[in-house]
Design an enzyme around this catalytic site. Sequence first.
Site, PDB file in Angstrom:
ATOM      1  N   ASP A 279      -3.549   8.537  -1.018  1.00  0.00           N
ATOM      2  CA  ASP A 279      -2.491   7.529  -1.055  1.00  0.00           C
ATOM      3  C   ASP A 279      -2.030   7.391  -2.514  1.00  0.00           C
ATOM      4  O   ASP A 279      -2.620   7.968  -3.438  1.00  0.00           O
ATOM      5  CB  ASP A 279      -2.973   6.192  -0.478  1.00  0.00           C
ATOM      6  CG  ASP A 279      -1.793   5.323  -0.034  1.00  0.00           C
ATOM      7  OD1 ASP A 279      -0.648   5.596  -0.450  1.00  0.00           O
ATOM      8  OD2 ASP A 279      -2.009   4.354   0.721  1.00  0.00           O
TER       9      ASP A 279
HETATM   10  C1  NOJ Z   1       1.257   3.396  -0.466  1.00  0.00           C
HETATM   11  C2  NOJ Z   1       1.082   3.120   0.988  1.00  0.00           C
HETATM   12  O1  NOJ Z   1      -0.230   2.670   1.247  1.00  0.00           O
HETATM   13  C3  NOJ Z   1       1.369   4.324   1.871  1.00  0.00           C
HETATM   14  O2  NOJ Z   1       1.362   3.904   3.205  1.00  0.00           O
HETATM   15  C4  NOJ Z   1       2.664   4.965   1.499  1.00  0.00           C
HETATM   16  O3  NOJ Z   1       2.929   6.059   2.344  1.00  0.00           O
HETATM   17  C5  NOJ Z   1       2.594   5.404   0.047  1.00  0.00           C
HETATM   18  N1  NOJ Z   1       2.394   4.220  -0.779  1.00  0.00           N
HETATM   19  C6  NOJ Z   1       3.844   6.145  -0.398  1.00  0.00           C
HETATM   20  O4  NOJ Z   1       4.904   5.281  -0.532  1.00  0.00           O
END
Ligand code: NOJ
Length: 755
Positions: A279
């Site tokens: 993530d």
């Molecule tokens: C953080 C989030 O937890 C995730 O769901 C998302 O896809 C990413 N950022 C990218 O924006």
Amino acid sequence: MKKIPAYLFAFLLSQGMNAQTDMNSYINDLLSKMTLEEKLGQLNQLTGDDINTGAPSQTRIGKELIAGRVGSVLNVQGVDKIRALQKVAVEESRLGIPLIVGLDVIHGYETLFPIPIGLSCTWDLAAIKQSAHIAATEAGANGIAWTFSPMVDICVDPRWGRQAEGNGEDPYLGSRIAEAMIEGYQGDYSGNDNIMACVKHFALYGAAESGRDYNTVDMSRLRMYNQYFAPYKAAVEAGAGSVMTSFNIVDYVPASANRWLMTDVLRNQWKFDGFVVTDYATITEMQQGGWGVGNVKSVSARCLKAGVDMDMVSQGFVSALSQSLNEGKVTMQEIDQACRRVLEAKWKLGLFADPYKYCDSKRAKSLTYCKEHRDAARRITAESFVLLRNEGNVLPLDKGKKIALIGPMAHNRDDIAGTWSFSAKPDKYKTVYEAMTEYVGKKGKVLYAQGCNLLEDAQTQQTVSQGHGVKPIPRVNDEQAMAEALGIAREADVIVCAMGECAWMSGEGTSRTELQLPAPQRRLLEKLTQLNKPIVLLNFAGRATILKWESEHVPAIMNVWFGSECGDALCDVLFGETSPSGRLTISMPHAVGQLPLYYNQLQTGRPVPDGEPFRVFASNYIEQPNGPLYPFGYGLTYTTFQYSNVTLSQNEMASNGTATATVEVSNTGSREASEVVQLYIRDVEASISRPLMELKGFERITLKPGETRKVSFTITPELLKFYNSELSYVLEPGDFTIMTGPDCKHVSKATLKVR
Ligand code: NOJ
């Protein structure tokens, strides 16, 4: 001499070979030409926040691309911009390897469906698949090859704001939805209306302690396997091309560094053959998180060794893995393997054959937010609303009446699309007020007043919206606004309140400790109910909220889950053109103190059935019942359905056989409507404690007034299995209770003996 670009090379190579040999030999060849730096570059994903205008090769990303130090970008928007970046990757880097461009396309691109929790309330797998396909079509026309969706994290604690982005509390339903979304996004990857899905957040992100985002998770393996893992596994088995790690720890190890999770479970047990991305900034945050897992070098090495292939934004892989390689902390084989998986994803998407597959600006113009997509979104959004109460048949409304439309969500364009909608174009969407005014036309009259502030605290209200780049709902003077609202309400025949949470009160980083209507809204609602007029509450929400007072004082309540076509869809349902058909996929609590709350609970040694008074030395609360205010599976409509008792094709079943459970459902009212017929099963006696009931089947049917339909479910051994103490997936013969009904509370039961 000018080199042959990789994609052309791939095409030449592909002539006359089958796809798999083709891919393997192409990637083997490419890998043999790549330097270590280029390999690490493929594992590096950069964010495109800094790309504005100007020549792309002059930007930070452009320079990195030319140097072969980036394999993917996220957060770049606009087909021309993406095409230009791709051109740099393909024409100016040494090997011409195309980029894979990712974005959070969560519930649509520009045509926005209800937020995922709302979409799940349709229980309509065909509609959910169609919504994913439309999202892929629009995103794929706008340069996006890869969406960070579906999020399949089970969540039983609505304090967590990301309940909005998932499919609720149930593993079975969550699994079916995960499959539908993967199919809708990816298809067979052949067209530019197929993009790669990314299942997230692996794993257990929805179980953050106290519902506070990014918080610790601590869970038994049995619970993981029996309750939380199912939707991830279903998505992997449906062919998901990628998986995103979660921010939390699993067994006290950050998920991204957890080899058991990423390799033993995901790859060895579930046979996942795609690639894993962290993530956002996880590797950076693992150094800050107090997890004691080291600096960027050791964290990056641990993540790679655990089975992570791509580093989102932290630039740990690209900056530190070569040193770890020199020190013998990681192997060349591990780097090659991660690189291979990223290249394979690009191959599967067809990016080597045509790097501009997703960059056709003509398609972008004709498909984005086109009529066909909007019509589908309107229909599907209407399916998602959950009617919780309708005392005295306040709904449907009469077009010819004078309606007072009141509340902070009534005429608010910037929030209508809902959370996680970064490609939204609010100017194109109608507010509820605009849609309703248009809908009633000259027949009736819609009066509007905001009536109150969204939240008591101005600063918080501003942060919630502005933190996401969205205009906050205007602040109003409480007394004046209330007087105005009461004024139009007195004039009207019926009051419709559009209240609840604004879009960004749910989603990432929006945990709450209070789930009732925010104070200014409740104060206004109380005053409005004192006028003794028919009143409807449209409860905008991104989670299960608490509607206890409202359920005692407001005759009609409907849960509403945003979307670009929400205004029109609301009119379709409010005025009776369509009957409501959404059913809850989350238990709605009486009080925050009950959380976590979910229907598929285990039995305690001192149970107290719902509805019974408080008892001492028993498993219950002094102030509130154990059960929910509105149960999982629940939802009303404009007709009534009658269920027969469930019947079984036989009372006994061999452990390798099947049986059929049948129920008859009749529409006993005067309107056509849809019903979700639900099957639950309980394993009465087993080697470990088993839930009181678990959803194991459902069918959405539409019945005309007076029509009766038989609905049958085949009970297979698969539906009776669970993971035992050894984590073996077993069916233990014995008695099973088979239940069918309109929700988890109202079921008829039969016993099936399994030999
Ligand atoms: C953080 C989030 O937890 C995730 O769901 C998302 O896809 C990413 N950022 C990218 O924006």
